[in-house]
Design a protein around this motif. Structure first.
Motif, PDB file in Angstrom:
ATOM      1  N   HIS A  75     120.017  17.394  -6.305  1.00  0.00           N
ATOM      2  CA  HIS A  75     120.190  16.328  -5.311  1.00  0.00           C
ATOM      3  C   HIS A  75     119.377  16.622  -4.043  1.00  0.00           C
ATOM      4  CE1 HIS A  75     121.992  12.906  -3.354  1.00  0.00           C
ATOM      5  NE2 HIS A  75     122.285  13.689  -2.307  1.00  0.00           N
ATOM      6  N   LEU A  76     119.401  17.871  -3.584  1.00  0.00           N
ATOM      7  CA  LEU A  76     118.620  18.231  -2.393  1.00  0.00           C
ATOM      8  C   LEU A  76     117.139  17.967  -2.610  1.00  0.00           C
ATOM      9  CD1 LEU A  76     120.351  21.561  -1.321  1.00  0.00           C
ATOM     10  CD2 LEU A  76     120.428  19.374  -0.120  1.00  0.00           C
ATOM     11  N   GLN A  77     116.635  18.339  -3.761  1.00  0.00           N
ATOM     12  CA  GLN A  77     115.225  18.103  -4.056  1.00  0.00           C
ATOM     13  C   GLN A  77     114.908  16.607  -4.096  1.00  0.00           C
ATOM     14  OE1 GLN A  77     114.624  20.385  -7.656  1.00  0.00           O
ATOM     15  NE2 GLN A  77     114.104  22.228  -6.507  1.00  0.00           N
ATOM     16  N   ASN A  78     115.806  15.810  -4.658  1.00  0.00           N
ATOM     17  CA  ASN A  78     115.587  14.357  -4.714  1.00  0.00           C
ATOM     18  C   ASN A  78     115.582  13.735  -3.322  1.00  0.00           C
ATOM     19  OD1 ASN A  78     115.351  14.313  -7.511  1.00  0.00           O
ATOM     20  ND2 ASN A  78     117.509  13.875  -7.830  1.00  0.00           N
ATOM     21  N   VAL A  79     116.510  14.155  -2.481  1.00  0.00           N
ATOM     22  CA  VAL A  79     116.557  13.637  -1.113  1.00  0.00           C
ATOM     23  C   VAL A  79     115.312  14.089  -0.346  1.00  0.00           C
ATOM     24  CG1 VAL A  79     117.832  13.660   1.084  1.00  0.00           C
ATOM     25  CG2 VAL A  79     119.082  13.468  -1.085  1.00  0.00           C
ATOM     26  N   TRP A  80     114.906  15.333  -0.562  1.00  0.00           N
ATOM     27  CA  TRP A  80     113.697  15.854   0.071  1.00  0.00           C
ATOM     28  C   TRP A  80     112.487  15.003  -0.308  1.00  0.00           C
ATOM     29  CZ3 TRP A  80     112.127  18.902   3.851  1.00  0.00           C
ATOM     30  CH2 TRP A  80     110.822  19.396   3.851  1.00  0.00           C
ATOM     31  N   LEU A  81     112.329  14.738  -1.576  1.00  0.00           N
ATOM     32  CA  LEU A  81     111.188  13.934  -2.036  1.00  0.00           C
ATOM     33  C   LEU A  81     111.240  12.522  -1.459  1.00  0.00           C
ATOM     34  CD1 LEU A  81     110.938  15.083  -5.760  1.00  0.00           C
ATOM     35  CD2 LEU A  81     109.389  15.662  -3.869  1.00  0.00           C
ATOM     36  N   ALA A  82     112.428  11.942  -1.395  1.00  0.00           N
ATOM     37  CA  ALA A  82     112.585  10.588  -0.860  1.00  0.00           C
ATOM     38  C   ALA A  82     112.371  10.525   0.650  1.00  0.00           C
ATOM     39  CB  ALA A  82     113.962  10.042  -1.216  1.00  0.00           C
ATOM     40  N   SER A  83     112.511  11.651   1.335  1.00  0.00           N
ATOM     41  CA  SER A  83     112.402  11.687   2.796  1.00  0.00           C
ATOM     42  C   SER A  83     110.981  11.451   3.293  1.00  0.00           C
ATOM     43  CB  SER A  83     112.893  13.034   3.332  1.00  0.00           C
ATOM     44  OG  SER A  83     111.959  14.067   3.028  1.00  0.00           O
ATOM     45  N   LEU A 113     111.689  13.549  21.235  1.00  0.00           N
ATOM     46  CA  LEU A 113     111.695  14.937  20.771  1.00  0.00           C
ATOM     47  C   LEU A 113     111.749  15.022  19.249  1.00  0.00           C
ATOM     48  CD1 LEU A 113     113.982  17.148  23.046  1.00  0.00           C
ATOM     49  CD2 LEU A 113     111.506  17.188  22.801  1.00  0.00           C
ATOM     50  N   LEU A 114     112.655  14.273  18.661  1.00  0.00           N
ATOM     51  CA  LEU A 114     112.869  14.346  17.222  1.00  0.00           C
ATOM     52  C   LEU A 114     112.643  12.972  16.614  1.00  0.00           C
ATOM     53  CD1 LEU A 114     113.911  16.482  15.115  1.00  0.00           C
ATOM     54  CD2 LEU A 114     116.144  15.410  15.362  1.00  0.00           C
ATOM     55  N   GLU A 115     111.763  12.933  15.614  1.00  0.00           N
ATOM     56  CA  GLU A 115     111.487  11.668  14.932  1.00  0.00           C
ATOM     57  C   GLU A 115     112.739  11.163  14.223  1.00  0.00           C
ATOM     58  OE1 GLU A 115     108.428   9.972  14.819  1.00  0.00           O
ATOM     59  OE2 GLU A 115     107.712  11.452  16.273  1.00  0.00           O
ATOM     60  N   ARG A 116     113.332  12.039  13.413  1.00  0.00           N
ATOM     61  CA  ARG A 116     114.545  11.679  12.680  1.00  0.00           C
ATOM     62  C   ARG A 116     115.082  12.902  11.958  1.00  0.00           C
ATOM     63  NH1 ARG A 116     113.353   9.556   6.852  1.00  0.00           N
ATOM     64  NH2 ARG A 116     111.336  10.517   6.493  1.00  0.00           N
ATOM     65  N   ASN A 117     116.344  12.807  11.565  1.00  0.00           N
ATOM     66  CA  ASN A 117     116.966  13.815  10.714  1.00  0.00           C
ATOM     67  C   ASN A 117     117.351  13.124   9.416  1.00  0.00           C
ATOM     68  OD1 ASN A 117     118.361  16.531  10.263  1.00  0.00           O
ATOM     69  ND2 ASN A 117     120.010  15.082   9.885  1.00  0.00           N
ATOM     70  N   VAL A 118     117.090  13.783   8.307  1.00  0.00           N
ATOM     71  CA  VAL A 118     117.550  13.316   7.010  1.00  0.00           C
ATOM     72  C   VAL A 118     118.565  14.333   6.514  1.00  0.00           C
ATOM     73  CG1 VAL A 118     116.904  12.895   4.603  1.00  0.00           C
ATOM     74  CG2 VAL A 118     115.397  12.122   6.448  1.00  0.00           C
ATOM     75  N   ALA A 119     119.758  13.853   6.174  1.00  0.00           N
ATOM     76  CA  ALA A 119     120.810  14.724   5.654  1.00  0.00           C
ATOM     77  C   ALA A 119     121.161  14.271   4.243  1.00  0.00           C
ATOM     78  CB  ALA A 119     122.041  14.668   6.546  1.00  0.00           C
ATOM     79  N   ALA A 120     121.407  15.242   3.378  1.00  0.00           N
ATOM     80  CA  ALA A 120     121.701  14.945   1.980  1.00  0.00           C
ATOM     81  C   ALA A 120     123.151  14.539   1.755  1.00  0.00           C
ATOM     82  CB  ALA A 120     121.356  16.147   1.106  1.00  0.00           C
ATOM     83  N   PHE A 121     124.076  15.065   2.566  1.00  0.00           N
ATOM     84  CA  PHE A 121     125.506  14.811   2.363  1.00  0.00           C
ATOM     85  C   PHE A 121     126.217  14.672   3.700  1.00  0.00           C
ATOM     86  CE2 PHE A 121     124.235  17.472  -1.260  1.00  0.00           C
ATOM     87  CZ  PHE A 121     124.696  16.702  -2.332  1.00  0.00           C
TER      88      PHE A 121
END
Length: 167
Positions: A51-59, A15-23
């Motif tokens: 930080h959210l934008q950086n994690v988003w880009l890295a995701s 169902l879900l490939e993965r979740n990426v969480a920032a904190f």
């Protein structure tokens, strides 16, 4: 992969490939969530923006359709904004709203067992056939994103992932 995700994969594979969480979701961040969701304190998001934008880009999620988690009309009226859409704007993405939600008790008021056994409160209004990422504030049990993912997958969506501020 976290323990919850391992259990989900056994009972609802693919169902879900993965979740990426920032904190991590801890006592300090629980207070920040309350400030954001229940008091409308957008400065919380501004403080996390870089930080959210950086994690988003890295995701690696850039280029996917970005889906917001809808609120019921009653909850939207109470809060005055949708926190999922606010997060998407901080990420400098455009939210796609293709779900409707019926009103139900707040997830934060439910115990783990109640969350896991809850009926799907969402209705998919427009199926998509491109990979998507669902953006929300907290991944607690994974129930919200999996409710949405199940509807998307049933209608031909090839890949569903999620991005949250906290896990």
């Amino acid at each position: 992969m976290c323990h919850d995700c391992e259990k989900w994969e056994k009972t609802n594979p693919g169902l879900l490939e993965r979740n990426v969480a920032a904190f991590p979701y801890n006592a300090f961040n629980k207070d920040l969530v309350a400030r954001l969701k229940y008091r409308g304190d957008y400065a919380v998001l501004d403080a996390y923006k870089e930080h959210l934008q950086n994690v988003w880009l890295a995701s690696g999620y850039e280029g996917k359709l970005v889906l917001s988690v809808p609120l019921s009309s009653r909850r939207l009226h109470e809060r005055g904004f949708n926190q999922s859409e606010a997060i998407i704007h901080v990420l400098e993405e455009v939210p796609l709203s293709i779900f409707e939600r019926s009103h139900s008790e707040k997830q934060s008021k439910r115990g783990r067992k109640d969350r896991m056994q809850s009926e799907n409160p969402f209705r998919l209004s427009n199926p998509v056939t491109d990979p998507v990422v669902i953006v929300d504030d907290i991944y607690t049990t994974g129930r919200t994103v999996r409710h949405m993912a199940s509807l998307l997958k049933e209608q031909g969506c090839p890949s569903v992932s999620s991005f949250t501020i906290f896990r």
